[in-house]
Design a protein around this motif. Structure first.
Motif, PDB file in Angstrom:
ATOM      1  N   CYS A 134     -30.527  44.223  52.111  1.00 18.57           N
ATOM      2  CA  CYS A 134     -29.525  43.304  51.572  1.00 18.57           C
ATOM      3  C   CYS A 134     -28.538  44.004  50.639  1.00 18.57           C
ATOM      4  O   CYS A 134     -27.374  43.608  50.555  1.00 18.57           O
ATOM      5  N   SER A 135     -28.988  45.035  49.940  1.00 23.32           N
ATOM      6  CA  SER A 135     -28.085  45.739  49.018  1.00 23.32           C
ATOM      7  C   SER A 135     -26.958  46.446  49.754  1.00 23.32           C
ATOM      8  O   SER A 135     -25.924  46.756  49.168  1.00 23.32           O
ATOM      9  N   ASP A 136     -27.135  46.704  51.055  1.00 21.69           N
ATOM     10  CA  ASP A 136     -26.104  47.374  51.848  1.00 21.69           C
ATOM     11  C   ASP A 136     -25.268  46.394  52.652  1.00 21.69           C
ATOM     12  O   ASP A 136     -24.372  46.808  53.402  1.00 21.69           O
ATOM     13  N   GLY A 189     -22.183  35.812  50.084  1.00 22.38           N
ATOM     14  CA  GLY A 189     -22.097  34.471  50.658  1.00 22.38           C
ATOM     15  C   GLY A 189     -23.342  34.060  51.409  1.00 22.38           C
ATOM     16  O   GLY A 189     -23.377  32.979  52.009  1.00 22.38           O
ATOM     17  N   CYS A 190     -24.373  34.902  51.394  1.00 25.91           N
ATOM     18  CA  CYS A 190     -25.563  34.679  52.221  1.00 25.91           C
ATOM     19  C   CYS A 190     -26.539  33.743  51.520  1.00 25.91           C
ATOM     20  O   CYS A 190     -27.047  34.042  50.428  1.00 25.91           O
ATOM     21  N   VAL A 191     -26.844  32.617  52.138  1.00 21.84           N
ATOM     22  CA  VAL A 191     -27.765  31.627  51.577  1.00 21.84           C
ATOM     23  C   VAL A 191     -29.176  32.192  51.469  1.00 21.84           C
ATOM     24  O   VAL A 191     -29.861  32.002  50.448  1.00 21.84           O
ATOM     25  N   ALA A 192     -29.637  32.901  52.502  1.00 19.58           N
ATOM     26  CA  ALA A 192     -30.995  33.442  52.480  1.00 19.58           C
ATOM     27  C   ALA A 192     -31.159  34.460  51.358  1.00 19.58           C
ATOM     28  O   ALA A 192     -32.196  34.492  50.680  1.00 19.58           O
ATOM     29  N   HIS A 193     -30.147  35.295  51.133  1.00 21.01           N
ATOM     30  CA  HIS A 193     -30.200  36.272  50.042  1.00 21.01           C
ATOM     31  C   HIS A 193     -30.186  35.562  48.691  1.00 21.01           C
ATOM     32  O   HIS A 193     -30.973  35.889  47.791  1.00 21.01           O
ATOM     33  N   ASP A 248     -31.146  32.483  47.957  1.00 25.27           N
ATOM     34  CA  ASP A 248     -32.309  31.632  47.709  1.00 25.27           C
ATOM     35  C   ASP A 248     -33.642  32.327  47.969  1.00 25.27           C
ATOM     36  O   ASP A 248     -34.698  31.685  47.947  1.00 25.27           O
ATOM     37  N   GLY A 249     -33.609  33.624  48.242  1.00 30.02           N
ATOM     38  CA  GLY A 249     -34.846  34.362  48.496  1.00 30.02           C
ATOM     39  C   GLY A 249     -35.569  33.951  49.753  1.00 30.02           C
ATOM     40  O   GLY A 249     -36.799  33.860  49.783  1.00 30.02           O
ATOM     41  N   LEU A 250     -34.813  33.695  50.813  1.00 26.08           N
ATOM     42  CA  LEU A 250     -35.395  33.192  52.058  1.00 26.08           C
ATOM     43  C   LEU A 250     -35.314  34.197  53.211  1.00 26.08           C
ATOM     44  O   LEU A 250     -35.543  33.817  54.360  1.00 26.08           O
ATOM     45  N   THR A 251     -35.008  35.455  52.914  1.00 25.92           N
ATOM     46  CA  THR A 251     -34.815  36.400  54.014  1.00 25.92           C
ATOM     47  C   THR A 251     -36.086  36.631  54.822  1.00 25.92           C
ATOM     48  O   THR A 251     -36.024  36.968  56.001  1.00 25.92           O
ATOM     49  N   ASP A 252     -37.250  36.435  54.184  1.00 27.88           N
ATOM     50  CA  ASP A 252     -38.493  36.623  54.936  1.00 27.88           C
ATOM     51  C   ASP A 252     -38.931  35.351  55.657  1.00 27.88           C
ATOM     52  O   ASP A 252     -39.908  35.362  56.411  1.00 27.88           O
ATOM     53  N   GLN A 253     -38.204  34.250  55.441  1.00 33.50           N
ATOM     54  CA  GLN A 253     -38.540  32.984  56.087  1.00 33.50           C
ATOM     55  C   GLN A 253     -37.530  32.583  57.160  1.00 33.50           C
ATOM     56  O   GLN A 253     -37.820  31.711  57.983  1.00 33.50           O
ATOM     57  N   LEU A 254     -36.368  33.187  57.151  1.00 32.63           N
ATOM     58  CA  LEU A 254     -35.329  32.891  58.136  1.00 32.63           C
ATOM     59  C   LEU A 254     -35.003  34.143  58.933  1.00 32.63           C
ATOM     60  O   LEU A 254     -34.902  35.229  58.358  1.00 32.63           O
ATOM     61  N   PRO A 255     -34.830  34.008  60.227  1.00 32.45           N
ATOM     62  CA  PRO A 255     -34.993  32.797  61.034  1.00 32.45           C
ATOM     63  C   PRO A 255     -36.461  32.356  61.093  1.00 32.45           C
ATOM     64  O   PRO A 255     -37.365  33.171  60.970  1.00 32.45           O
ATOM     65  N   ALA A 256     -36.653  31.065  61.322  1.00 33.47           N
ATOM     66  CA  ALA A 256     -38.002  30.541  61.469  1.00 33.47           C
ATOM     67  C   ALA A 256     -38.639  31.128  62.717  1.00 33.47           C
ATOM     68  O   ALA A 256     -37.980  31.334  63.740  1.00 33.47           O
ATOM     69  N   THR A 257     -39.908  31.443  62.617  1.00 30.78           N
ATOM     70  CA  THR A 257     -40.608  32.043  63.753  1.00 30.78           C
ATOM     71  C   THR A 257     -41.542  31.035  64.389  1.00 30.78           C
ATOM     72  O   THR A 257     -42.100  30.160  63.712  1.00 30.78           O
ATOM     73  N   ARG A 258     -41.719  31.180  65.683  1.00 35.42           N
ATOM     74  CA  ARG A 258     -42.661  30.324  66.392  1.00 35.42           C
ATOM     75  C   ARG A 258     -44.085  30.779  66.102  1.00 35.42           C
ATOM     76  O   ARG A 258     -44.334  31.957  65.864  1.00 35.42           O
ATOM     77  N   PRO A 259     -45.041  29.854  66.116  1.00 32.09           N
ATOM     78  CA  PRO A 259     -46.436  30.266  65.960  1.00 32.09           C
ATOM     79  C   PRO A 259     -46.809  31.249  67.068  1.00 32.09           C
ATOM     80  O   PRO A 259     -46.456  31.065  68.238  1.00 32.09           O
ATOM     81  N   GLY A 260     -47.500  32.303  66.684  1.00 32.54           N
ATOM     82  CA  GLY A 260     -47.868  33.312  67.662  1.00 32.54           C
ATOM     83  C   GLY A 260     -48.881  32.798  68.661  1.00 32.54           C
ATOM     84  O   GLY A 260     -49.781  32.021  68.324  1.00 32.54           O
ATOM     85  N   LYS A 261     -48.720  33.206  69.900  1.00 34.83           N
ATOM     86  CA  LYS A 261     -49.660  32.827  70.949  1.00 34.83           C
ATOM     87  C   LYS A 261     -50.529  34.033  71.306  1.00 34.83           C
ATOM     88  O   LYS A 261     -50.067  35.171  71.309  1.00 34.83           O
ATOM     89  N   ARG A 262     -51.783  33.742  71.579  1.00 38.02           N
ATOM     90  CA  ARG A 262     -52.680  34.811  72.004  1.00 38.02           C
ATOM     91  C   ARG A 262     -52.291  35.259  73.413  1.00 38.02           C
ATOM     92  O   ARG A 262     -52.147  34.434  74.317  1.00 38.02           O
TER      93      ARG A 262
END
Length: 349
Positions: A203-205, A211-215, A217-231
């Motif tokens: 993010c520093s680069d 203007g980034c909402v995820a940056h 609000d601290g949501l960069t590790d939550q967005l994009p939302a991921t689907r539950p993993g399937k075996r």
């Protein structure tokens, strides 16, 4: 808000973007070649740039124009693609090139609907071709761009869901600049690939972090939302390596359905006993040797392979006229479309 995003992104691209990729070569008219753009876009689907570059260079050296691709036989096309995976992409390329030769004077059409009617060309690929090759104002929405837009605008929900994807398309189109469409298209892909990465984004680069909402609000590790993993399930198969006294190996063309469809591969069986019976249909056998097993991972399952070597076999003349079978030496296999793990296995022999 729209123009500053594009301006900041283009300014960053001028300093840090990738501008020497082999598909970015400009012609005498100052435009990028549409065929090369198209080929790169298809190769880059679910594949990283570093992996694609040598395949792209080999492909365009052998088939430098759309007409060359259209006139090539399928085996040659699949051989050039061998190792990239998702072979349906190569068959769609081949089919689309033939359509262009027959219906569009040997060139990719510049009409968005005509482009999207070609096999394997969706909305994003069509937009990438028109923006990069012709400077037209069309957006793209590949995986990298989805990630950038999702984080920048703070979009929750699975990006693969229709409603979320529709929102992302609207945002992608609203942020297009009025000029430099080819550079902007490359810039937003580069940002996602090199800065706004899936894990640990830099993010520093980032030129648009303010203007980034995820940056914010601290949501960069939550967005994009991921689907539950399937075996991922594992399937078992026995591959039969029949090698005659001349060192030739028997290959079998796979059917039109399933993975590796249409490629030349090794005959398969469900277990060792079935393997011996099937091998005996093709040649007189002396003995069998187990080769080291391996596992090949597809997107939706793992394939556990047990290779069995039947060496110094005598081919049966009864199979000589079967078009789906071919005894081939190492030099002949170079021009045939083989799945990557099968090619590796045979090269190790």
């Amino acid at each position: 808000m729209n123009e500053p995003f594009a301006e900041r992104l283009l300014h960053w691209f001028d300093q840090h973007g990738r501008r020497n990729l082999p598909w970015q070569l400009h012609g005498a008219d100052g435009r990028r070649d549409a065929y090369r753009v198209w080929l790169s876009e298809v190769m880059l689907q679910q594949t990283q740039v570093a992996t694609v570059i040598p395949y792209f260079q080999r492909f365009t050296t052998t088939l430098p124009t759309l007409a060359d691709l259209a006139r090539a036989d399928e085996d040659s096309v699949l051989a050039l693609w061998s190792g990239l995976g998702y072979y349906r992409r190569a068959r769609f390329l081949h089919q689309a090139a033939k359509r262009c030769l027959a219906e569009h004077d040997g060139a990719l059409p510049r009409d968005i609907d005509a482009l999207r009617s070609l096999p394997g060309i969706g909305r994003s690929t069509a937009g990438a071709i028109l923006a990069q090759a012709h400077g037209e104002r069309f957006a793209i929405l590949d995986g990298n761009v989805k990630r950038v837009l999702t984080r920048y605008h703070g979009i929750h929900g699975d990006p693969a869901q229709a409603a979320v994807e529709k929102q992302l398309w609207q945002l992608a189109e609203s942020q297009l600049p009025s000029a430099r469409l080819a550079d902007y298209t490359q810039a937003i892909m580069d940002l996602g690939a090199t800065v706004c990465t899936r894990a640990q984004p830099a993010c520093s680069d980032c030129p648009v972090r303010r203007g980034c909402v995820a940056h914010r609000d601290g949501l960069t590790d939550q967005l994009p939302a991921t689907r539950p993993g399937k075996r991922i399930p594992t399937r078992q198969t026995v591959m039969l390596v029949l090698r005659d006294s001349q060192g030739r190996v028997l290959l079998e063309r796979r059917g039109p359905q399933g993975v590796w469809s249409g490629l030349w591969s090794l005959p398969e069986a469900s277990d060792r006993d079935a393997g011996w019976r099937r091998a005996a249909e093709f040649a007189r056998l002396e003995d069998v040797h187990a080769l080291p097993p391996f596992t090949h991972v597809f997107s939706h399952y793992k394939l556990a392979v047990e290779p069995l070597l039947y060496d110094d076999v005598a081919p049966l003349s009864a199979i000589a006229d079967r078009p789906d079978l071919r005894w081939s030496d190492a030099s002949q296999r170079e021009a045939m479309g083989l799945p990557a793990p099968v090619r590796v296995l045979l090269n190790q022999l």
